[in-house]
Design a protein around this motif. Sequence first.
Motif: not given
Length: 138
Positions: A59-64
């Motif tokens: 999810i953090t990868c997606l957000l970045m």
Amino acid sequence: MDSLILDFGTLKLHWQPVLLSFLCAFFLSSLVAIVYERTFQGLSWSRGLMQSMVLGSIITCLLMIAIGDNVARGIGIVGSLAIIRFRTNLRDPRDLVFLFAALGAGVACGVQSYIAATFGTALFCAIALVMQASLFGI
């Protein structure tokens, strides 16, 4: 197949680096979760926490990737995430550190800093294993 381009407003992304970012986040956070399991010293480790490490990293990868270098998107995402309140109590501060390490790997992969993500995760895992083997803090 090379003509597939993901369109994020003004930012055009090819699917290959996006897929590489997600795979890198998955594998590195899985490594962190495995080291957490191997070095855990309590009665029972939390399966939910291990899954949260891996899923949170993705999810953090997606957000970045979604934020890119757009400040307005970043502020909007932070504002929307501020609504979500996590009331989960972690039993050990060490659990939070491992969760934060997995999220950090996801952030690094999301900004396509694969070398920093790989070396940072490897160094974190190596230090956790050495501390476990040396009985540091006991």
